[in-house]
Design an enzyme around this catalytic site. Structure first.
Site: not given
Length: 444
Positions: A145, A178, A229, A308
């Site tokens: 990210d 991301h 992550h 999510r």
């Protein structure tokens, strides 16, 4: 607070701090002694002086140069050369990096682990100076990210790529959720690149996406610490179905639907196909999505991450099983800032930049977040004002984390956001999975 550079800032730099650079273009003063535009070394080899110049120039230009004039700072040819050099290194690395800081017994190396930085350039510069720059005795593992939400994702990503090129065996860059086509099209990085490189913007953005595909998924430090992550991942096993007798050249068909969710192995992680822009949430290649998107839970077991729409939720029992099975002591993951943690009852907030989420017999699960005062653009008057943090792991065992919290550099230069932060999906939840498929297909 220091911005992480050791060259003097041009006298004119401070006058623009706090100004709205995107709406009030200014005349760029002669950047003495900073070398603008940046050039590629004649021999094609970057060194520490080049990186220091890069960081100093980006720090200065963020306060003095409107985004549309970015090519006057870093011409697209130099951008291309840097991204290509880094991509060649990243694409050759395995899915799960094995980092052995104690291989050279003559050195007392330490490892710095960094969480989300989200385009917060000035905070990254401070972190690098505060922790000490990468060196023969200081490894860095970045947990993904690098872009989106913050206004300087491009500069942030390029600085880290430069460190990777100069010190490929001391700086390790993992992928975050991301670093994808979908997220960067929603949370601002795509528009940022298009704004900064103008008619070369689409070209530059495609180059970044190609680089994202090469980022490894996870690391194991000193055989004791797993970093990724999002976190843990499922086993993807295929059960052979019965085949009819008496046929020549018969093919075996497989049932790819597991009857229940179980934790995956490091061997399975090593075989996953990571070079995809948007990891799938169905099919046989779910491990990358799990590693990038999963979250811990206080409930035991392994279950789909319904909040999510991709990845998993795993409980303390799964943390214990994973640590014990692979003889590990720590899991360090990132992925959740103060906005996400606000919605997670039972979990600590991100006020100090980290939380200890699971404490089990074999070790601990830690969430690490390195973007202070996050997100840069907030729709409410009351900000989270969280600290960022990084972790230092020291010999001999590298499994006793030393937490270093830090506050945001202030004031930040005033710029416009590259996404609609007032109406944008919060905390990456309630994803538009159809859009994920569409953006992935468009990119390919």
């Amino acid at each position: 607070m220091s911005s992480g550079t050791d060259q003097d800032t041009p006298p004119s730099a401070s006058t623009a701090e706090g100004g709205d650079l995107s709406s009030n273009p200014i005349t760029i003063p002669l950047p003495i002694p900073l070398p603008i535009p940046l050039t590629w070394p004649p021999d094609g080899r970057l060194d520490l002086d080049w990186i220091r110049n890069l960081m100093s120039v980006f720090d200065w230009s963020s306060k003095n140069v409107p985004p549309s004039d970015f090519p006057s700072v870093l011409p697209v040819q130099i951008f291309d050369a840097l991204v290509l050099a880094a991509s060649k290194i990243l694409h050759k690395e395995p899915n799960c990096l094995r980092i052995d800081p104690d291989a050279d017994e003559s050195s007392a190396a330490e490892v710095v682990v960094v969480g989300d930085v989200h385009g917060q350039l000035h905070d990254l510069l401070f972190l690098l100076e505060d922790a000490g720059f990468p060196s023969e005795n200081r490894f860095f593992v970045f947990n993904g990210d690098y872009v989106d939400r913050g206004a300087w994702g491009l500069e942030t990503f390029l600085i880290l790529l430069a460190w990777k090129v100069v010190m490929p065996h001391r700086v390790y860059l993992l992928r975050g959720n991301h670093e994808s086509k979908y997220c960067t099209s929603v949370y601002g990085f795509e528009k940022e690149v298009l704004m900064k490189y103008g008619d070369k913007g689409k070209h530059a953005y495609r180059k970044c996406l190609g680089c994202f595909e090469g980022l490894p998924l996870a690391s194991i430090i000193a055989g004791r610490v797993y970093t990724a992550h999002g976190g843990l991942f499922r086993s993807i096993f295929m059960t052979p179905l019965k085949r009819s007798k008496g046929k020549k050249n018969r093919r075996i068909s497989f049932d790819s639907e597991p009857k229940r969710l179980t934790l995956g192995s490091l061997e399975e992680l090593s075989k996953a196909r990571r070079s995809i822009l948007d990891p799938p949430w169905e099919g046989t290649n779910l491990i990358p999505g799990d590693v990038l998107w999963s979250d811990p839970s206080m409930n035991p077991g392994l279950s789909p991450n319904k909040e999510r729409g991709i990845g998993l939720l795993w409980g303390p029992d799964c943390t214990e099983d994973f640590l014990k099975k692979f003889n590990l002591k720590l899991i360090i993951r990132s992925h959740e800032g103060p906005d996400a943690r606000e919605k997670r009852p039972g979990f600590g907030g991100m006020d100090e930049g980290y939380t200890i989420d699971h404490v089990v017999e074999s070790g601990k699960l830690i969430t690490l977040f390195s973007a202070p005062d996050y997100p840069q653009f907030q729709a409410t008057e009351e900000r989270y004002k969280n600290k960022g943090a990084y972790i230092v792991l020291k010999p001999p065992n590298f499994d006793c984390p030393i937490f270093q919290s830090f506050e945001a550099i202030a004031p930040r230069p005033q710029v416009h956001a590259y996404y609609d932060y007032e109406d944008c999906i919060d905390s990456d939840e309630e994803l538009d999975l159809t859009s994920m498929v569409t953006t992935s297909e468009e990119a390919s």
